[in-house]
Scaffold this active site. Structure first.
Site, mmCIF file in Angstrom:
data_model
loop_
_atom_site.group_PDB
_atom_site.id
_atom_site.type_symbol
_atom_site.label_atom_id
_atom_site.label_comp_id
_atom_site.label_asym_id
_atom_site.label_seq_id
_atom_site.Cartn_x
_atom_site.Cartn_y
_atom_site.Cartn_z
ATOM 1 N N TRP A 49 0.826 -1.207 0.000
ATOM 2 C CA TRP A 49 0.000 0.000 0.000
ATOM 3 C C TRP A 49 0.861 1.259 0.000
ATOM 4 O O TRP A 49 0.508 2.264 -0.616
ATOM 5 C CB TRP A 49 -0.916 -0.008 1.227
ATOM 6 C CG TRP A 49 -1.830 1.189 1.301
ATOM 7 C CD1 TRP A 49 -3.071 1.326 0.747
ATOM 8 C CD2 TRP A 49 -1.574 2.427 1.981
ATOM 9 N NE1 TRP A 49 -3.592 2.563 1.034
ATOM 10 C CE2 TRP A 49 -2.692 3.256 1.785
ATOM 11 C CE3 TRP A 49 -0.494 2.913 2.736
ATOM 12 C CZ2 TRP A 49 -2.777 4.541 2.320
ATOM 13 C CZ3 TRP A 49 -0.581 4.186 3.262
ATOM 14 C CH2 TRP A 49 -1.702 4.983 3.060
ATOM 15 N N HIS A 50 2.001 1.200 0.682
ATOM 16 C CA HIS A 50 2.835 2.392 0.812
ATOM 17 C C HIS A 50 3.597 2.741 -0.457
ATOM 18 O O HIS A 50 4.058 3.876 -0.591
ATOM 19 C CB HIS A 50 3.813 2.227 1.977
ATOM 20 C CG HIS A 50 3.192 2.503 3.309
ATOM 21 N ND1 HIS A 50 2.494 1.556 4.027
ATOM 22 C CD2 HIS A 50 3.127 3.647 4.049
ATOM 23 C CE1 HIS A 50 2.053 2.093 5.154
ATOM 24 N NE2 HIS A 50 2.401 3.353 5.185
ATOM 25 N N GLY A 51 3.728 1.825 -1.378
ATOM 26 C CA GLY A 51 4.409 2.202 -2.612
ATOM 27 C C GLY A 51 4.914 1.030 -3.412
ATOM 28 O O GLY A 51 5.047 -0.096 -2.910
#
Length: 474
Positions: free
Chosen positions: A324-326
């Protein structure tokens, strides 16, 4: 548009407040439509074309909500609608956020020469996609009825205080506030104070740590990074990302209060945690609760019959948290790092073990710092090299001139950073307020300090450079 910008503080926000409270006073539906229009303008400020993705998202998910509400008593049809909704939302997220990463890795693994498209990531798409998904699922679960008014749902998903970087607001948390919120002078004043606190965190602290962080992580592969400067950079990043993100959350909560909305808290002094599990109960609380309620619990959570299944459930959650963060292996490894340690903690009952709290705290802080090195590094190779320097597994010198210079230049910032990353100031104020006439003195002192912080932050903004929030990248 940044909350921490002169144009937002001096032009945008005063104009919105004037129209909301003066021209549209006591006209709730018009106020909602105005806030939606304002939110779309806010989002379109930097890159107007992306506003169409946002509008498409809340429009199509509004249709999914009505559809699933109609068939929620027919489980097979309702579940099919949920699957279609997930495919729609996650497909868009995959294309704009992960397609380039996926094709690049396919080319590297199989020697292909597939064309890698250049896709600019729409700001905040991970946040408002999770808002949309939670809305449709909450309707499916019967927590709330479907929102029949498209523009009211658009306001929930697009509300500008929480649109770009959260907190991630559950629909059932805010549904009643869309039409039934209560504004008051006391709530508005508290919102202004909260906004100023967040502004000071971002402008006075987070931006100041950025110079140390950028220098330490930029020289990691040059051989010029010393052991002490590596530790200084890691600690600076821990403080930078905390004050940057919690500062944004404070501003978002404060802005919400100015318009009568109560948004959920997103941070609770995470660096006082004594386990990795506790850290994640205190850090980015809304994201952790989202994964808990929409991924972990549906998988069975911790109420499973085997440790293998528990480990699997935790693996799914933490792998997805990293993803989700990247689109970078560093984020995935960062998520898996927490998977390993949280799994060990749950299996061993670590939080209940008779280990001195100071040992638990030191272990947690060390794990957090290692994790932030992974999170901040551009590549896995950079992260490994940085950690090798930190722990003395390289030929780097122990101390260099940069460490001394940056320590002297940032000593005050580190002092305030350590002070305000723990509930020390709050405890002192509560103690002072309990003394005779203390409440009045604390109130006056608090007002004076907030005023000074606001003026100082504005001065920094006038002379400063563009420095967006870290979580805008996600």
């Amino acid at each position: 548009m940044l909350f921490s910008s002169i144009i937002f503080i001096g032009c945008f926000l005063p104009a919105v407040l004037f129209i909301y409270y003066v021209l549209l006073r006591k006209r709730r539906l018009l106020q909602n439509y105005f806030l939606l229009l304002t939110s779309l303008m806010f989002y379109a400020w930097g890159e107007p074309r992306f506003v169409f993705i946002l509008i498409s998202s809340f429009t199509i998910n509004w249709l999914f909500g009505i559809w699933v509400d109609k068939y929620k008593n027919q489980k097979a049809k309702a579940k099919l609608i949920i699957v279609l909704m997930l495919i729609f939302n996650l497909s868009i997220l995959f294309v704009v956020k992960y397609l380039m990463f996926t094709i690049t890795n396919i080319n590297a693994l199989f020697g292909n020469s597939l064309t890698v498209p250049l896709i600019v990531l729409p700001i905040g798409i991970s946040f408002y996609t999770f808002h949309a998904i939670s809305y449709v699922i909450d309707v499916f679960r019967g927590r709330k009825a479907a929102q029949k008014n498209l523009l009211n749902l658009g306001l929930y998903i697009s509300f500008f205080p929480q649109l770009i970087a959260g907190p991630i607001v559950r629909y059932d948390t805010i549904a009643s506030q869309i039409m039934g919120r209560k504004e008051s002078f006391d709530i508005f004043s508290a919102g202004v104070c909260r906004f100023i606190v967040g502004l000071a965190k971002k402008v006075l602290l987070a931006n100041s740590f950025a110079a140390v962080v950028n220098m330490s992580f930029s020289i990691v592969q040059s051989g010029k990074l010393s052991v002490t400067f590596a530790w200084l950079g890691a600690r600076a990043y821990a403080l930078q990302i905390y004050f940057d993100f919690s500062g944004y959350s404070d501003m978002a909560v404060g802005l919400g209060m100015m318009f009568g909305f109560k948004l959920p808290e997103n941070f609770n002094y995470p660096y006082i945690a004594k386990s990795a599990s506790e850290f994640w109960r205190r850090w980015h609380i809304s994201l952790g609760m989202w994964f808990r309620d929409y991924v972990y619990f549906p998988l069975g959570g911790s109420r499973v019959s085997t440790r293998v299944r528990l480990a699997f459930n935790l693996f799914v959650v933490w792998f997805l948290t990293g993803v989700w963060h990247g689109a970078n292996w560093t984020f995935m490894c960062w998520g898996l790092l927490y998977f390993v340690f949280i799994t060990i903690e749950k299996i061993t009952g670590f939080e209940k073990l008779a280990i001195p709290n100071v040992i638990k705290h030191l272990y947690t802080l060390l794990l957090i710092l290692i994790g932030w090195v992974l999170f901040r590094s551009n590549t896995i190779a950079d992260a490994i090299q940085y950690l090798r320097v930190m722990f003395g597994f390289s030929s780097a010198m122990l101390v260099d001139a940069k460490t001394i210079v940056y320590c002297k230049e940032n000593l005050v910032y580190f002092g305030f950073g350590l002070l305000f990353s723990a509930p020390v100031a709050q405890a002192i104020l509560r103690k002072a307020a309990s003394l005779p006439s203390g409440k009045t003195a604390v109130s006056l002192l608090y007002t004076a300090v907030l005023t000074g912080m606001f003026i100082l932050a504005l001065a920094y903004l006038v002379k400063g450079t563009y420095n967006p929030f870290i979580y805008f990248n996600f």
